[in-house]
Motif scaffolding. Structure first.
Motif, mmCIF file in Angstrom:
data_model
loop_
_atom_site.group_PDB
_atom_site.id
_atom_site.type_symbol
_atom_site.label_atom_id
_atom_site.label_comp_id
_atom_site.label_asym_id
_atom_site.label_seq_id
_atom_site.Cartn_x
_atom_site.Cartn_y
_atom_site.Cartn_z
ATOM 1 N N ASP A 102 0.793 -1.230 0.000
ATOM 2 C CA ASP A 102 0.000 0.000 0.000
ATOM 3 C C ASP A 102 0.827 1.282 0.000
ATOM 4 N N VAL A 103 2.136 1.175 0.189
ATOM 5 C CA VAL A 103 2.969 2.376 0.202
ATOM 6 C C VAL A 103 2.813 3.132 -1.117
ATOM 7 N N LEU A 104 2.823 2.402 -2.212
ATOM 8 C CA LEU A 104 2.646 3.030 -3.527
ATOM 9 C C LEU A 104 1.192 3.056 -3.971
ATOM 10 N N SER A 105 0.516 1.914 -3.827
ATOM 11 C CA SER A 105 -0.829 1.815 -4.397
ATOM 12 C C SER A 105 -1.831 2.732 -3.707
ATOM 13 N N GLY A 106 -1.585 3.103 -2.450
ATOM 14 C CA GLY A 106 -2.490 4.002 -1.754
ATOM 15 C C GLY A 106 -2.515 5.393 -2.353
ATOM 16 N N LYS A 107 -1.476 5.751 -3.106
ATOM 17 C CA LYS A 107 -1.377 7.091 -3.688
ATOM 18 C C LYS A 107 -1.762 7.118 -5.171
ATOM 19 N N LEU A 108 -2.130 5.969 -5.711
ATOM 20 C CA LEU A 108 -2.422 5.897 -7.141
ATOM 21 C C LEU A 108 -3.911 6.067 -7.426
ATOM 22 N N SER A 109 -4.189 6.554 -8.606
ATOM 23 C CA SER A 109 -5.570 6.641 -9.079
ATOM 24 C C SER A 109 -6.027 5.241 -9.500
ATOM 25 N N HIS A 134 -3.684 2.081 -10.541
ATOM 26 C CA HIS A 134 -3.797 0.719 -9.993
ATOM 27 C C HIS A 134 -3.893 -0.302 -11.122
#
Length: 197
Positions: free
Chosen positions: A79-86, A90
């Motif tokens: 989630d470190v990266l995916s939490g900030k993605l549109s 994703h």
């Protein structure tokens, strides 16, 4: 694209049926485990076969339910990266992950496991433990489970591409429906209600 989406739905349905059937193996595993513990406590008797059947059932649940876990987006994510993605971000990450990690890993495991399984069947491999079980039935679960996982990976790939093309809604969107545990509890309650009639 419509044909591919129908294929995706067919794969999703297949893995849904397999997983819902495998859910019952959890109950069977619990019964075997409990019976084994009671027999060991009351009669001071234990069987390697009973211990191994628990491992076999666990392996079956894990391998047969993994594709369903992927389908329901309940697999582990970083989630470190995916939490900030549109949602589109994703989808792109999922496509890259499927093409370069999931599908190659599944193909490699299938390729490496088939000779081992063939040899196990050929020699009718038995457990090294006294009173243990034959090994090839549990080893056959490897290609079955990983083939279903590969199919689900293809289904997820189709859905992500269709989402990016604007053909379907976001496949990563989790509805607020019941969890897998709640679905299992409801299925067990429905089965009990049916038996009571």
């Amino acid at each position: 694209m419509t044909l591919l989406l129908k294929l995706s739905q067919l794969i999703d349905r297949l893995n849904g049926y397999v997983a819902k059937g495998a859910f019952w193996l959890v109950l069977l595993m619990t019964i075997v485990s409990s019976a084994n513990a009671v027999v060991r406590f009351l009669f001071d008797y234990s069987s390697n076969g009973l211990l191994e059947i628990q491992w076999y059932l666990f392996a079956a649940v894990f391998l047969l339910c993994s594709p369903y876990t992927l389908q329901k987006n309940e697999h582990v994510r970083i989630d470190v990266l995916s939490g900030k993605l549109s949602p589109r971000g994703h989808a792109v990450i999922d496509i890259i992950g499927s093409l370069f990690f999931l599908l190659p890993m599944v193909v490699l495991i299938l390729w490496l496991s088939l000779p081992l399984i063939a040899e196990s069947i050929k020699i009718n491999e038995m457990s090294a433990n006294a009173g243990g079980l034959i090994r090839w039935p549990v080893k056959i679960l490897l290609p079955i489970g990983f083939t279903l996982l590969a199919l689900q990976g293809v289904s997820e790939l189709i859905k992500r591409i269709a989402f990016l093309a604007g053909r379907i809604d976001d496949p990563n969107h989790k509805d607020k429906g019941p969890s897998a545990e709640e679905e299992l509890a409801a299925a067990i309650a429905a089965a009990k209600a049916k038996e009571a009639k």
